[in-house]
Enzyme design. Structure first.
Site, PDB file in Angstrom:
ATOM      1  CB  THR A 126      -0.910   0.009   1.243  1.00  0.00           C
ATOM      2  OG1 THR A 126      -1.513   1.304   1.398  1.00  0.00           O
ATOM      3  CG2 THR A 126      -0.114  -0.255   2.515  1.00  0.00           C
ATOM      4  CE1 TYR A 167      -3.533  -1.884   5.933  1.00  0.00           C
ATOM      5  CE2 TYR A 167      -3.095   0.318   5.064  1.00  0.00           C
ATOM      6  CZ  TYR A 167      -3.405  -1.018   4.857  1.00  0.00           C
ATOM      7  OH  TYR A 167      -3.567  -1.478   3.574  1.00  0.00           O
TER       8      TYR A 167
END
Length: 312
Positions: free
Chosen positions: A126, A149
């Protein structure tokens, strides 16, 4: 070719499996742990077409508990998408789930595959690993994630790299930038925005709405992801997968108001911790190595997502 896709019932995973099955000689094995009970109905819907396909087999099991030796038998390529998503929910005690599903599960999968003769292990990462950057971000930019995250996904990237160094696993890392489109999870921004406008409810905006994103339509992302399967010279590479155009959150809402012929009621709240002000992918590497060329405009992609929300 036999391909394993983890996270196969998710937003991205289900689209990827469908695209892979368009290749006549490809058999797809999907794994999904249904780790978020609130998404059960959504994931079952995502799987509807796949389960009817003769070259698709599905295992509903947590990666940490799966009989991976059996599932991996004959597999030549692995796409590892399975993960606990979300910046907002990665703080506090909830971070343990990110450790379990983003870090530990990845290490367990890497351990299982190191004795199999894979052609490629494609790990889906990501843009959150980059953190706050100015201008276009290339893959050699030093990662400085802003959220737990992002840290969990970067940790999994490093795990992939050390397993490649020690065991020769043919790793490819793809870093996605802000995906949208049909089947997007209901907690994600565009889905929330569309639902709020359709139901004439206040639309929650975190921050001033001027933050920009490199929005990537799901079909473009999947084409780039599939290209990594067939491309030469990508083993060991980290590659950005970004979109055709950037926009601010307020600009997106203006487009949605036009498409839905309805004004939005905006409810502004504090900017979220871990949320970068801007993201912008340098996709020149993907263009060179994957012949990647995103085609979908933000407006056309939003039209498809609106249709999906209204009629499915």
């Amino acid at each position: 070719m036999k391909v394993l896709v983890t996270g196969a019932a998710g937003f991205i995973g289900s689209h990827l499996c469908e695209r892979l099955l368009q290749f006549d000689e490809t058999e797809v094995i999907g794994i999904d742990g249904f780790i978020n009970p609130s998404l059960k109905q959504t994931k079952e819907r995502n799987l509807t077409r796949l389960l009817a396909h003769p070259r698709f087999r599905f295992h509903q099991v947590d990666l940490r508990e799966a009989n991976l030796q059996s599932i991996l038998d004959g597999v030549q390529v692995v796409y590892h998408l399975a993960a606990m998503p979300g910046v907002r929910t990665s703080w506090g005690t909830d971070f343990q789930a990110y450790v379990d599903h983003n870090i530990s599960a990845t290490q367990i999968l890497l351990e299982a595959i190191r004795n199999f003769p894979l052609k490629k292990f494609i790990y889906i990462s990501t843009s959150s690993v980059y953190g706050e950057k100015v201008g276009k971000v290339a893959e050699d930019s030093i990662p400085t994630p802003l959220s737990p995250y992002g840290v969990s996904k970067l940790t999994a990237e490093y795990l992939c790299k050390v397993y490649q160094a020690s065991y020769g696993i043919p790793i490819v890392i793809l870093r996605y930038f802000t995906l949208f489109g049909p089947r997007q999870r209901s907690d994600m921004a565009f889905h929330r925005f569309i639902n709020a406008i359709l139901h004439r409810k206040p639309l929650r905006i975190y921050g001033d709405g001027k933050q920009t994103r490199d929005f990537t339509f799901i079909r473009d992302c999947v084409e780039g992801t599939v290209a990594a399967l067939h491309a030469d010279g990508v083993i060991g590479e980290t590659i950005n997968i970004g979109g055709k155009e950037r926009a601010s959150i307020l600009e997106v809402i203006t487009i949605l108001e036009d498409l839905l012929n309805q004004k939005a009621t905006l409810d502004f709240s504090d900017r979220l911790n871990g949320d970068p002000k801007d993201t912008w992918a340098d996709i020149s590497k993907a263009q060179t190595l994957l012949n990647y060329n995103p085609l979908s405009s933000l407006k056309s992609g939003l039209e498809e997502q609106i249709h999906d929300i209204r009629y499915n």
